[in-house]
Design a protein around this motif. Sequence first.
Motif, mmCIF file in Angstrom:
data_model
loop_
_atom_site.group_PDB
_atom_site.id
_atom_site.type_symbol
_atom_site.label_atom_id
_atom_site.label_comp_id
_atom_site.label_asym_id
_atom_site.label_seq_id
_atom_site.Cartn_x
_atom_site.Cartn_y
_atom_site.Cartn_z
ATOM 1 N N ILE A 213 2.949 5.574 8.367
ATOM 2 C CA ILE A 213 3.018 4.077 7.850
ATOM 3 C C ILE A 213 4.422 3.512 7.982
ATOM 4 O O ILE A 213 4.607 2.350 8.661
ATOM 5 N N LEU A 214 5.099 4.335 7.190
ATOM 6 C CA LEU A 214 6.549 3.944 7.000
ATOM 7 C C LEU A 214 7.321 3.669 8.575
ATOM 8 O O LEU A 214 7.821 2.782 8.603
ATOM 9 N N ASP A 215 7.198 4.681 9.163
ATOM 10 C CA ASP A 215 7.625 4.563 10.662
ATOM 11 C C ASP A 215 7.432 3.387 11.412
ATOM 12 O O ASP A 215 8.177 2.626 11.891
ATOM 13 N N ALA A 216 5.921 3.092 11.085
ATOM 14 C CA ALA A 216 5.661 1.756 12.121
ATOM 15 C C ALA A 216 6.175 0.635 11.384
ATOM 16 O O ALA A 216 6.619 -0.416 12.165
ATOM 17 N N GLN A 217 6.480 0.549 10.201
ATOM 18 C CA GLN A 217 6.863 -0.727 9.570
ATOM 19 C C GLN A 217 8.217 -0.810 9.636
ATOM 20 O O GLN A 217 8.898 -1.927 9.897
ATOM 21 N N TYR B 278 -2.258 21.181 0.572
ATOM 22 C CA TYR B 278 -3.148 20.447 1.653
ATOM 23 C C TYR B 278 -3.213 19.039 1.242
ATOM 24 O O TYR B 278 -2.612 17.958 2.250
ATOM 25 N N LEU B 279 -3.237 18.587 0.299
ATOM 26 C CA LEU B 279 -3.427 17.057 -0.122
ATOM 27 C C LEU B 279 -1.888 16.570 -0.117
ATOM 28 O O LEU B 279 -1.594 15.440 0.238
ATOM 29 N N LEU B 280 -0.985 17.390 -0.720
ATOM 30 C CA LEU B 280 0.561 16.906 -0.630
ATOM 31 C C LEU B 280 1.037 16.660 1.011
ATOM 32 O O LEU B 280 1.700 15.643 1.159
ATOM 33 N N GLY B 281 0.410 17.726 1.868
ATOM 34 C CA GLY B 281 0.876 17.573 3.258
ATOM 35 C C GLY B 281 0.241 16.373 3.677
ATOM 36 O O GLY B 281 1.038 15.302 4.458
ATOM 37 N N GLU B 282 -1.015 16.258 3.580
ATOM 38 C CA GLU B 282 -1.826 15.046 4.211
ATOM 39 C C GLU B 282 -0.901 13.415 3.522
ATOM 40 O O GLU B 282 -0.869 12.766 4.287
ATOM 41 N N ARG B 283 -0.720 13.446 2.482
ATOM 42 C CA ARG B 283 0.060 12.310 1.775
ATOM 43 C C ARG B 283 1.287 12.102 2.223
ATOM 44 O O ARG B 283 1.680 10.990 2.795
ATOM 45 N N LEU B 284 2.233 13.125 2.601
ATOM 46 C CA LEU B 284 3.409 12.867 3.175
ATOM 47 C C LEU B 284 3.282 12.735 4.500
ATOM 48 O O LEU B 284 4.056 11.804 5.078
ATOM 49 N N THR B 285 2.468 13.231 5.384
ATOM 50 C CA THR B 285 2.225 12.735 6.737
ATOM 51 C C THR B 285 1.799 11.384 6.822
ATOM 52 O O THR B 285 2.372 10.518 7.690
ATOM 53 N N GLU C 13 0.904 -1.256 0.100
ATOM 54 C CA GLU C 13 0.132 0.018 -0.101
ATOM 55 C C GLU C 13 0.696 1.292 0.031
ATOM 56 O O GLU C 13 0.662 2.162 -0.643
ATOM 57 N N LEU C 14 1.881 1.311 0.612
ATOM 58 C CA LEU C 14 2.934 2.238 0.609
ATOM 59 C C LEU C 14 3.618 2.438 -0.796
ATOM 60 O O LEU C 14 3.431 3.764 -1.146
ATOM 61 N N LEU C 15 3.557 1.605 -1.547
ATOM 62 C CA LEU C 15 4.048 1.808 -2.910
ATOM 63 C C LEU C 15 3.013 2.653 -3.660
ATOM 64 O O LEU C 15 3.329 3.404 -4.609
ATOM 65 N N ASP C 16 1.873 2.212 -3.427
ATOM 66 C CA ASP C 16 0.742 3.139 -4.337
ATOM 67 C C ASP C 16 0.579 4.509 -3.580
ATOM 68 O O ASP C 16 0.444 5.316 -4.307
ATOM 69 N N ASP C 17 1.038 4.927 -2.255
ATOM 70 C CA ASP C 17 0.944 6.049 -1.892
ATOM 71 C C ASP C 17 2.110 6.676 -2.534
ATOM 72 O O ASP C 17 2.111 8.037 -2.752
ATOM 73 N N PHE C 18 3.226 6.345 -2.642
ATOM 74 C CA PHE C 18 4.321 6.902 -3.237
ATOM 75 C C PHE C 18 4.158 7.202 -4.791
ATOM 76 O O PHE C 18 4.446 8.191 -5.299
ATOM 77 N N LYS C 19 3.390 6.534 -5.368
ATOM 78 C CA LYS C 19 2.816 6.666 -7.016
ATOM 79 C C LYS C 19 2.054 8.084 -6.810
ATOM 80 O O LYS C 19 2.062 8.920 -7.535
ATOM 81 N N PHE C 20 0.943 7.887 -5.897
ATOM 82 C CA PHE C 20 0.035 9.135 -5.716
ATOM 83 C C PHE C 20 0.939 10.350 -5.360
ATOM 84 O O PHE C 20 0.556 11.630 -5.854
#
Length: 303
Positions: free
Chosen positions: A77-81, A65-72, A39-46
């Motif tokens: 998620i990456l931090d947890a993994q 706003y959307l860019l900041g939301e996506r980065l956050t 799912e993170l790979l999809d987030d990176f594509k977006f």
Amino acid sequence: MIKDALDNRIAQFKAGYAAEEEFFTGFRKYFPSRSAVIELLDDFKFLMFPGYFDNESRAGECSDYLLGERLTHIHRILDAQVYKALMFRDGETLSQQQADQQARAICKEFMEKLPGVQLMLLKDIQALYDGDPAADCKEEILLCYPGFYAIFVHRLAHELFLLDVPLIPRLMSEYAHSITGIDIGPGATIGEYFFIDHGTGVVIGETTVIGDHVKLYQGVTLGATSTRRGQELSGVKRHPTIEDNVTIYSNASVLGGETVIGEGSVIGGSVFVCESVPKHSRVSLKNQEVSIQVRGEASKPIW
């Protein structure tokens, strides 16, 4: 009677868990989630190509706003993994607090690298567009080409590999392998303007070094000469070095950690190379003969 059979099966499986020393130990419950990584790979594509893989933005545009939301979201998620991956590998020596601190530091550094990764990917798209007359536009490459998707995943996985993140880079690369047929070890170093044409069956080993403006066709293997020593070879360079402006045609194999393909060289199709090639060389098979034989007649060579 059914309950007794069920209890017996449960006991057998539990005995198997207990007998295996390398798996199912306590601290390994901190195993990173494969589905979360995908799912993170999809987030990176977006994030890198807004509007092409989501319905939130126009192509190539994204609000602050959307860019900041996506980065956050990606960072969280990456931090947890990464935390789970560190605990998986180092849980016997790291405390949870230490793993948490390391995960935060790794994620911070990784997130800082993402704009540079995006620039590399734009150069890869340009290389694919310049080199493939079948491409009508760059958007077609971004949306459709499996070679580009494999490169996209590798660029991300490689940065995590360099930060010594366990498991996650391999989860990424093997997912890309499963859907594209292109196998790139996350440790492989790949320069700018990289081009994989068609792509099916391409294998790039983990210690491969590839320069700039390199082009590979389907079925190419950049591999090791032997892996019989197994774990003794871990960390040893066992895959080739491909210098700048090299083209390697379909089904060629270039093997060995000391093998260097010199700048500007062309490796022909189905060639097997296990030694270094000087700069600006052309390597091809010699005295090939293809013949057609009709039943009851002598075979006739056609070239």
